[in-house]
Design a protein around this motif. Structure first.
Motif, short mmCIF file in Angstrom:
data_model
loop_
_atom_site.label_atom_id
_atom_site.label_comp_id
_atom_site.label_asym_id
_atom_site.label_seq_id
_atom_site.Cartn_x
_atom_site.Cartn_y
_atom_site.Cartn_z
N ALA A 296 0.83 -1.21 0.00
CA ALA A 296 0.00 0.00 0.00
C ALA A 296 0.86 1.25 0.00
N ALA A 297 1.94 1.24 0.78
CA ALA A 297 2.84 2.39 0.81
C ALA A 297 3.49 2.62 -0.55
N LEU A 298 3.90 1.55 -1.18
CA LEU A 298 4.56 1.67 -2.48
C LEU A 298 3.60 2.15 -3.57
N LEU A 299 2.34 1.69 -3.51
CA LEU A 299 1.39 1.93 -4.58
C LEU A 299 0.42 3.08 -4.30
N HIS A 300 0.52 3.72 -3.16
CA HIS A 300 -0.55 4.65 -2.75
C HIS A 300 -0.76 5.81 -3.72
N ASP A 301 0.26 6.20 -4.46
CA ASP A 301 0.14 7.35 -5.37
C ASP A 301 0.17 6.97 -6.85
N ILE A 302 -0.05 5.70 -7.18
CA ILE A 302 0.11 5.32 -8.59
C ILE A 302 -0.98 5.93 -9.48
N GLY A 303 -2.02 6.48 -8.87
CA GLY A 303 -3.05 7.14 -9.66
C GLY A 303 -2.68 8.56 -10.09
N LYS A 304 -1.57 9.09 -9.60
CA LYS A 304 -1.23 10.47 -9.91
C LYS A 304 -0.93 10.74 -11.39
N PRO A 305 -0.17 9.88 -12.08
CA PRO A 305 0.09 10.18 -13.49
C PRO A 305 -1.18 10.36 -14.32
N ARG A 306 -2.21 9.55 -14.03
CA ARG A 306 -3.44 9.63 -14.82
C ARG A 306 -4.32 10.81 -14.43
N SER A 317 -2.28 19.58 -9.73
CA SER A 317 -3.27 18.86 -8.92
C SER A 317 -3.41 17.42 -9.39
N PHE A 318 -3.88 16.59 -8.47
CA PHE A 318 -4.10 15.17 -8.76
C PHE A 318 -5.44 14.75 -8.16
N HIS A 319 -6.51 15.42 -8.55
CA HIS A 319 -7.81 15.18 -7.94
C HIS A 319 -8.28 13.74 -8.14
N HIS A 320 -8.72 13.15 -7.02
CA HIS A 320 -9.26 11.78 -7.00
C HIS A 320 -8.22 10.72 -7.39
N HIS A 321 -6.93 11.06 -7.22
CA HIS A 321 -5.92 10.05 -7.58
C HIS A 321 -6.01 8.83 -6.68
N GLU A 322 -6.55 8.99 -5.48
CA GLU A 322 -6.66 7.83 -4.59
C GLU A 322 -7.70 6.83 -5.11
N VAL A 323 -8.78 7.34 -5.72
CA VAL A 323 -9.81 6.45 -6.28
C VAL A 323 -9.27 5.75 -7.53
N VAL A 324 -8.64 6.53 -8.40
CA VAL A 324 -8.04 5.96 -9.61
C VAL A 324 -6.94 4.98 -9.23
N GLY A 325 -6.13 5.35 -8.24
CA GLY A 325 -5.03 4.49 -7.80
C GLY A 325 -5.52 3.16 -7.23
N ALA A 326 -6.65 3.19 -6.53
CA ALA A 326 -7.20 1.94 -5.98
C ALA A 326 -7.59 0.99 -7.11
N LEU A 354 -5.87 9.30 1.68
CA LEU A 354 -6.02 10.76 1.78
C LEU A 354 -7.14 11.19 2.72
N ARG A 355 -7.92 10.24 3.20
CA ARG A 355 -9.11 10.60 3.98
C ARG A 355 -8.78 11.49 5.17
N PHE A 356 -7.66 11.23 5.81
CA PHE A 356 -7.28 12.00 7.00
C PHE A 356 -7.18 13.50 6.71
N HIS A 357 -6.74 13.84 5.49
CA HIS A 357 -6.50 15.26 5.21
C HIS A 357 -7.80 16.06 5.19
N GLY A 358 -8.95 15.36 5.18
CA GLY A 358 -10.21 16.06 5.39
C GLY A 358 -10.39 16.45 6.85
N TYR A 359 -9.64 15.79 7.73
CA TYR A 359 -9.69 16.09 9.16
C TYR A 359 -8.99 17.41 9.45
N GLY A 360 -7.84 17.60 8.77
CA GLY A 360 -7.12 18.88 8.76
C GLY A 360 -6.95 19.53 10.09
N THR A 361 -7.81 20.51 10.38
CA THR A 361 -7.65 21.33 11.59
C THR A 361 -8.36 20.72 12.80
#
Length: 480
Positions: A296-306, A317-326, A354-361
């Motif tokens: 998971a650590a190795l592959l977590h961002d593989i959706g970014k190129p697309r 920006s890489f919007h929704h790369h986590e969904v595409v990456g999954a 990326l879900r945590f980053h919605g927690y933010g503040t």
């Protein structure tokens, strides 16, 4: 043992002492087995990785032997002696057994080579240990100790290469990799496992022959990749896979990351970021290597190129790369024949990273925390580790703030878990109770009602029986 290398006598004498110590430890079992082979008229030698590991002082309970006896003769010798015997590898000349806590494999001298159109090696038996050793993958694995006399056999300078911590092939690397292309991946794996350097001529052959890996079965490639990822230094092996071109054939999503700029870390690309996240995930392991977490650590961002987009303000920006990456993770792991459970676990982590980053503040509601736990399910602890590993910023203030924010989220989860048993979130009414309240039998409506009550549970926490019944009846009236 041979004379020490004049260039590095202390290194060789050190490994020789280790070997003597390790061989003395396994002698009772090894010598007993060797005598049985000798009495039957056959030779036996400890070989390959077992000798290498003995020289490195890390010999475990897995012992590899080679012999001139054919598999049917090996079976006759070991069956009365071993605690248990298995024949899984007998088609390749290997008989396995267990004795006194040792896992033992005895393989007939052999030579194997690939037909260019075949995915399976053709096995032919050899007549001498020298013939067997020359077909081994690397010189450090082409050493043997003949038993019971303990004669050290090293026709290809494996001991010198071991002292120099370098991987070379007994013959030319082109011949070796033509015999079995998977050896190119083994070079990367041993570099990662043993922290060895790969000889320049071996790297050159890997680059020129990388496409040959495609004739190897997906299962063998997957198993070798797993060993590399689970090694002490996976970054080193993965770099070699990418630089040699092998990754382009077995895990093309990885080299595809090299050209992408990470939106949070413009000073380095997503490829370097992903390798760093993998290393940081390894540092968070507590109970040994965790393949699901590492993948998971190795592959977590593989959706970014697309999903890469250049915004008007100059940002990337890489919007929704986590969904595409999954989705990409599922496709690649399926092609590599991973189990359905492992595919599900890894792709879930990729999708949620990326879900945590919605927690933010720290403004998450209790409902959002419940949904976070519900969606992570049994992967929650791994998601904690992956999320923390995904912070690779050099800005100490930003890193500290992210760490504190996640500390806060984990505290919130712990509090709600104690209050509400978050690990088993379910509606306040079960299916039978729903049918009784609605006065109806099984059907799609019951599933809809269950889902409605589950959403209420996630939003409001435990409601109690009476409140849940009232809410269900009110909802049912609107459905009618």
């Amino acid at each position: 043992m041979p004379n020490a290398n004049e260039d590095n006598p202390s290194a060789l004498s050190q490994v020789q002492r280790r070997a003597v110590s390790e061989l003395l430890r396994v002698s009772p079992v090894a010598d007993d087995l060797a005598r049985r082979f000798q009495e039957a008229g056959f030779a036996l030698a400890l070989v390959g990785g077992s000798v290498r590991d003995a020289l490195l002082g890390r010999l475990g309970n897995d012992l590899d032997f080679t012999t001139d006896a054919r598999p049917e003769d090996v079976l006759k010798i070991v069956r009365p002696w071993a605690d248990s015997v298995w024949e899984v590898g007998i088609a390749f000349g290997t008989v396995g057994c267990q004795k006194a806590g040792y896992q033992i494999e005895v393989t007939t001298y052999r030579s194997e080579a690939y037909d260019r159109t075949s995915r399976k090696p053709e096995v032919s038996y050899g007549d001498s240990i020298e013939q067997d050793l020359v077909r081994r993958d690397f010189t450090v694995n082409a050493m043997a100790v003949a038993l019971p006399e303990k004669e050290f056999i090293d026709p290809h300078g494996g001991l010198d290469d071991l002292a120099a911590r370098v991987l070379r092939t007994p013959g030319t690397p082109e011949e070796s990799f033509s015999d079995d292309p998977l050896r190119m991946m083994r070079a990367a794996r041993f570099a990662a496992q043993l922290d060895f350097e790969v000889a320049p001529e071996v790297v050159a052959a890997m680059k020129s022959m990388s496409e040959r890996i495609e004739i190897v079965s997906a299962e063998r490639v997957r198993d070798e990749l797993n060993k590399l990822i689970l090694s002490v230094n996976p970054r080193k092996g993965l770099r070699l896979l990418v630089d040699s071109g092998l990754a382009g054939h077995v895990l093309p999503e990885l080299p595809a990351l090299r050209l992408e700029s990470d939106e949070h870390h413009r000073h380095k690309d997503v490829y370097e970021h992903s390798l760093t996240v993998l290393e940081q995930a390894v540092d968070l392991e507590r109970d040994g290597p965790d393949l699901v977490l590492r993948l998971a650590a190795l592959l977590h961002d593989i959706g970014k190129p697309r999903t890469r987009r250049f915004e008007q303000d100059g940002r990337v920006s890489f919007h929704h790369h986590e969904v595409v990456g999954a989705k990409m993770t599922k496709k690649r792991m399926t092609a590599l024949k991973y189990s359905n459970d492992m595919i599900k676990d890894v792709s879930t982590l990729v999708e949620l990273h990326l879900r945590f980053h919605g927690y933010g503040t720290g403004e998450w509601t209790d409902s959002a925390v419940r949904r976070y736990v519900r969606d992570a399910g049994p992967q929650l602890e791994r998601l904690h580790k992956l999320t923390r590993s995904d912070c690779t910023t050099r800005n100490k203030r930003k890193a500290s703030a992210l760490s504190r924010a996640y500390d806060g989220l984990e505290e919130r989860i712990a509090q709600l878990q104690e209050q509400e048993e978050l690990d088993s979130i379910r509606p306040d009414l079960d299916g039978n109770q729903i049918m009784k309240v609605l006065g109806t039998g099984p059907g799609p409506e019951i599933g809809k009602a269950y889902k409605f009550l589950l959403e209420l549970r996630l939003e409001n926490g435990p409601m109690g029986y009476d409140a849940a019944v009232a809410a269900l009846k009110e909802w049912w009236a609107t459905q009618s």
